[in-house]
Design an enzyme around this catalytic site. Structure first.
Site, PDB file in Angstrom:
ATOM      1  N   TYR A 141       0.825  -1.207   0.000  1.00 29.51           N
ATOM      2  CA  TYR A 141       0.000   0.000   0.000  1.00 29.51           C
ATOM      3  C   TYR A 141       0.864   1.264   0.000  1.00 29.51           C
ATOM      4  CZ  TYR A 141      -4.698  -1.910   0.767  1.00 29.51           C
ATOM      5  OH  TYR A 141      -5.903  -2.524   0.637  1.00 29.51           O
ATOM      6  N   LYS A 192       2.940 -15.451   2.147  1.00 28.52           N
ATOM      7  CA  LYS A 192       3.133 -16.142   0.865  1.00 28.52           C
ATOM      8  C   LYS A 192       4.631 -16.438   0.762  1.00 28.52           C
ATOM      9  CE  LYS A 192       1.624 -17.715  -3.103  1.00 28.52           C
ATOM     10  NZ  LYS A 192       0.752 -18.917  -3.199  1.00 28.52           N
ATOM     11  N   ASP A 224      -3.162 -18.268   0.053  1.00 28.68           N
ATOM     12  CA  ASP A 224      -4.158 -18.940  -0.791  1.00 28.68           C
ATOM     13  C   ASP A 224      -4.874 -20.035  -0.013  1.00 28.68           C
ATOM     14  OD1 ASP A 224      -1.729 -20.291  -0.726  1.00 28.68           O
ATOM     15  OD2 ASP A 224      -1.769 -20.915  -2.825  1.00 28.68           O
ATOM     16  N   ASP A 248      -6.463  -6.982   3.996  1.00 30.88           N
ATOM     17  CA  ASP A 248      -7.575  -6.295   3.326  1.00 30.88           C
ATOM     18  C   ASP A 248      -8.503  -7.326   2.694  1.00 30.88           C
ATOM     19  OD1 ASP A 248      -9.053  -4.142   2.116  1.00 30.88           O
ATOM     20  OD2 ASP A 248      -8.034  -4.614   0.236  1.00 30.88           O
ATOM     21  N   ASP A 252     -12.417  -8.903   4.195  1.00 30.21           N
ATOM     22  CA  ASP A 252     -13.679  -8.856   3.438  1.00 30.21           C
ATOM     23  C   ASP A 252     -14.282 -10.257   3.367  1.00 30.21           C
ATOM     24  OD1 ASP A 252     -13.444  -6.131   2.822  1.00 30.21           O
ATOM     25  OD2 ASP A 252     -14.151  -6.441   0.773  1.00 30.21           O
TER      26      ASP A 252
HETATM   27  C1  IPM Z   1     -10.415  -1.142   3.885  1.00 25.56           C
HETATM   28  C2  IPM Z   1     -10.635  -0.504   2.542  1.00 25.56           C
HETATM   29  C3  IPM Z   1      -9.461   0.423   2.243  1.00 25.56           C
HETATM   30  C4  IPM Z   1      -8.211  -0.432   2.196  1.00 25.56           C
HETATM   31  C5  IPM Z   1      -9.603   1.276   0.964  1.00 25.56           C
HETATM   32  C6  IPM Z   1     -10.871   2.079   0.961  1.00 25.56           C
HETATM   33  C7  IPM Z   1      -8.404   2.138   0.728  1.00 25.56           C
HETATM   34  O1  IPM Z   1     -10.804  -1.477   1.571  1.00 25.56           O
HETATM   35  O2  IPM Z   1     -10.310  -0.419   4.876  1.00 25.56           O
HETATM   36  O3  IPM Z   1     -10.356  -2.379   3.939  1.00 25.56           O
HETATM   37  O4  IPM Z   1      -7.901  -1.033   1.159  1.00 25.56           O
HETATM   38  O5  IPM Z   1      -7.520  -0.506   3.211  1.00 25.56           O
HETATM   39 MG    MG Z   2     -10.926  -3.449   2.312  1.00 25.24          MG
END
Ligand code: IPM
Ligand code: MG
Length: 360
Positions: A141, A192, A224, A248, A252
């Site tokens: 990042y 990884k 993975d 990240d 999710d």
């Molecule tokens: C998160 C989001 C952010 C990230 C974006 C909006 C930059 O996806 O907080 O998970 O990738 O960290």
């Molecule tokens: Mg995110």
């Protein structure tokens, strides 16, 4: 002494969900006499519209001076075509980086009332309680060099860099082990290392840190495989520690085990536990302005703030209890709705949590 909370609603559904979280925070403030003073500012696209940049210097200064920051979400199609350097997301990355919020705690907890809302079988997810500890201020990042360049043959090439120094790995590993100690003393480090040098060093340093935590059982998993195991048998995990981008993605994924990303709060902490608190979901421009977004992730972020930055365990517990009571009442926003429950909007959900908290 009063404690300063900076509220940054952001874009898209940000202002809608934040309005509900602020109601809950204000009630907790009165009810438990917490001595919080709230102030509001802009971040992301709304800051670009006002100041031309996604995070103004004055806003950053106020965030530094505050005792904690509560953030909604940033971004939206309106700002997608802007130059990369001033996109809304840059504001979020800058505040994380400038405040040195390297430890991002993302709990994925399945509320028993929502077992039916998960796309996975109830027996696979019931009782699920995972904590993802995501490194937040390093890795790909922020790594340099990065950019889009034109090669000699005239073709364009995008490139990024994934660096991790030993000290960066050590401090997030410690955060992972410390969290594991507070829970079931099992830590899984995700990397990884079969391909990436950054991951090979990661694994080495995590092993070194493990020597200081003989009471915690450490395992390693390739990312993975971790993605696969998270949907196959998620309850094998307790605390997962991983680098920025893997965290990240996996957070999710983990969120869907719990029914909806609309339920997931997060805490981003510096070395002294000063923190910024935000829902894991984004600004959801597709449903912004409709009053249907789930405010619970932001409300639960308030509870994390009370717990981690201010040690206000009773008030934090009460907010979580209020959320659970509202789910018991069968109230559901669209993202967590299943047959037999009442579909409610953002404001109704917030009001219900406020009412439940008031009666506790
Ligand atoms: C998160 C989001 C952010 C990230 C974006 C909006 C930059 O996806 O907080 O998970 O990738 O960290
Ligand atoms: Mg995110």
């Amino acid at each position: 002494m009063s404690k300063q909370i900076l509220i940054l609603p952001g874009d898209g559904i940000g202002p809608e969900i934040m309005a509900e979280a602020v109601k809950v925070l204000e009630l907790a403030n009165d009810k438990y006499q917490l001595g919080f003073e709230l102030s509001h500012d802009l971040i992301g696209g709304s800051a670009i519209d006002q100041h031309g940049v996604p995070l103004a210097d004055e806003t950053l200064a106020r965030a530094r001076a505050a005792d904690a920051v509560l953030l909604g979400a940033v971004g939206g199609p309106k700002w997608d075509k802007l130059d990369r350097s001033i996109r809304p997301e840059k504001g979020l990355l800058k505040i994380r980086s400038e405040l040195k919020l390297f430890a991002n705690l993302r709990p994925a907890i399945l509320y028993p009332q929502l077992a039916e809302a998960s796309t996975l079988k109830p027996e696979v997810v019931s009782g699920l309680d995972i904590l993802i500890v995501r490194e937040l201020t390093g890795g790909i990042y922020f790594g340099a060099p990065r950019g889009i360049r034109t090669l000699d043959n005239g073709e364009r090439e995008g490139y990024n860099t994934l660096p991790y120094s030993e000290s960066e790995i050590r401090r997030i590993a410690r955060a992972g082990f410390d969290m594991a100690r507070l829970r079931s003393k099992k830590l899984c480090s995700v990397d990884k290392a079969n391909v990436l040098e950054a991951s090979q060093l990661w694994r080495e340093v995590v092993e070194e840190v493990a020597k200081d935590y003989p009471d915690v059982e450490l395992s390693h998993m390739y990312v993975d495989n971790a993605a696969m195991q998270l949907v196959k048998a998620p309850k094998q995990f307790d605390v997962i520690v991983t680098e920025n981008m893997f965290g990240d993605i996996l957070s999710d994924q983990a969120s869907m085990l719990t029914g909806s990303i609309g339920m997931l709060p997060s805490a981003s902490l510096d070395i002294n536990n000063k923190g910024m608190y935000e829902p894991c979901h984004g600004s959801a421009p597709d449903i912004a302005g409709q009053g249907i977004a789930n405010p619970l992730a932001t409300i639960l972020s308030v509870s994390m703030m009370l717990r981690y930055s201010f040690n206000l365990t009773a008030a934090a517990d009460a907010i979580e209890k209020a959320v659970s009571l509202v789910l018991d009442q069968g109230l559901r926003t669209g993202d967590i709705w299943s047959a037999g429950n009442a579909k409610v909007g953002t404001q109704e959900m917030g009001d219900a949590v406020v009412a439940a908290l008031r009666n506790l």
